[in-house]
Write a protein that holds these residues in place. Structure first.
Motif, PDB file in Angstrom:
ATOM      1  N   THR A  79      25.063  87.034  40.070  1.00 43.10           N
ATOM      2  CA  THR A  79      25.566  88.104  40.937  1.00 43.10           C
ATOM      3  C   THR A  79      24.806  88.122  42.256  1.00 43.10           C
ATOM      4  O   THR A  79      25.391  88.315  43.329  1.00 43.10           O
ATOM      5  CB  THR A  79      25.421  89.465  40.235  1.00 43.10           C
ATOM      6  N   GLY A  80      23.493  87.882  42.185  1.00 42.76           N
ATOM      7  CA  GLY A  80      22.678  87.856  43.388  1.00 42.76           C
ATOM      8  C   GLY A  80      23.096  86.739  44.338  1.00 42.76           C
ATOM      9  O   GLY A  80      23.154  86.929  45.555  1.00 42.76           O
ATOM     10  N   VAL A 109      22.171  88.536  36.510  1.00 44.18           N
ATOM     11  CA  VAL A 109      21.562  89.046  37.747  1.00 44.18           C
ATOM     12  C   VAL A 109      21.478  87.937  38.793  1.00 44.18           C
ATOM     13  O   VAL A 109      21.802  88.133  39.968  1.00 44.18           O
ATOM     14  CB  VAL A 109      20.158  89.622  37.453  1.00 44.18           C
ATOM     15  N   VAL A 137      17.685  90.591  47.887  1.00 45.72           N
ATOM     16  CA  VAL A 137      18.435  89.951  46.808  1.00 45.72           C
ATOM     17  C   VAL A 137      17.885  88.553  46.521  1.00 45.72           C
ATOM     18  O   VAL A 137      17.808  88.126  45.365  1.00 45.72           O
ATOM     19  CB  VAL A 137      19.935  89.883  47.156  1.00 45.72           C
ATOM     20  N   VAL A 164      15.031  88.787  44.223  1.00 47.70           N
ATOM     21  CA  VAL A 164      15.493  89.085  42.860  1.00 47.70           C
ATOM     22  C   VAL A 164      16.001  87.818  42.181  1.00 47.70           C
ATOM     23  O   VAL A 164      15.692  87.544  41.014  1.00 47.70           O
ATOM     24  CB  VAL A 164      16.593  90.165  42.892  1.00 47.70           C
ATOM     25  N   VAL A 165      16.780  87.025  42.904  1.00 44.88           N
ATOM     26  CA  VAL A 165      17.326  85.784  42.348  1.00 44.88           C
ATOM     27  C   VAL A 165      16.195  84.810  42.011  1.00 44.88           C
ATOM     28  O   VAL A 165      16.190  84.179  40.947  1.00 44.88           O
ATOM     29  CB  VAL A 165      18.305  85.124  43.332  1.00 44.88           C
TER      30      VAL A 165
END
Length: 218
Positions: A90-91, A87, A124, A127-128
């Motif tokens: 990808t972030g 994750v 994002v 999230v990262v």
């Protein structure tokens, strides 16, 4: 997969934070009007030659995915940690593809309107920022109390710095001085240290299997 290729992926994973941090430090120092202790890392994408920071996100994202794959092959991380690194990687790639909106008064004079692309970037980024500490927590091992303590401390310090960063951004009017940039850089340093230490730990000969793919530890 071969032992050599797994170790190569570990080296790439360890290089990720080094390249990322060095790039944003040098890039920030070279930008007139940019203050690393105040302005965000993402704001570098809005400066002249902003493609450098976008590429920096992309490279770090790819190297983090390499790191996750190496740990998967070594069965060195629980499934939760592996997914968290996927994750995060990808972030980071998405952060490079979706630039931030102007924030905290940089670039000077730029409108502070909120766009869809900027909203994606901000979401994002959060999230990262959370995914990396989760991976650190998942790396804790009951068989190694020292490593467990180190991973937990890294995760806690990273989350505290992230909280301080977002609080500083929310509480600072455009153009006013704050330490938001400093707070944002702290988790990159903490996680970078953890990532390098983890790569070195797994690289110890008896920890890296020379057999074929090993499933992620449950």
């Amino acid at each position: 997969m071969s032992l050599r290729s797994t170790r190569s992926l570990l080296r790439l994973g360890a290089a990720g934070p080094v390249v990322f941090i060095a790039a944003y430090l040098v890039n920030g120092a070279a930008r007139p009007g940019y203050n690393s202790s105040h302005d965000t890392i993402s704001a570098l994408s809005l400066a002249p030659h902003g493609w450098i920071q976008n590429a920096n996100f992309l490279v770090y994202g790819v190297l983090t995915l390499c790191f996750a794959e190496a740990l998967r092959r070594c069965a060195a991380l629980r499934a939760t940690g592996y997914v968290s690194l996927i994750v995060a990687g990808t972030g980071l790639i998405l952060l490079g593809l979706f630039p931030t909106d102007p924030v905290l008064g940089f670039p000077e004079g730029a409108p502070t309107t909120i766009t869809a692309i900027g909203t994606v970037h901000s979401t994002v980024a959060l999230v990262v920022f959370v995914a990396y500490p989760v991976a650190a927590f998942a790396a804790a091992s009951r068989r190694d109390p020292g490593w467990t303590a180190f991973s937990i401390v890294i995760g806690v310090l990273s989350l505290e710095a992230v909280g301080a960063f977002f609080a500083a951004v929310e509480g600072t009017e455009a153009g006013a001085q704050s330490s938001a940039g400093l707070y944002e850089r702290l988790p990159t340093l903490f996680i970078g240290l953890w990532q390098i230490a983890f790569a070195l730990r797994v690289s110890i000969p008896h920890r890296v299997p020379d057999s074929r793919n090993v499933a992620v530890a449950s």
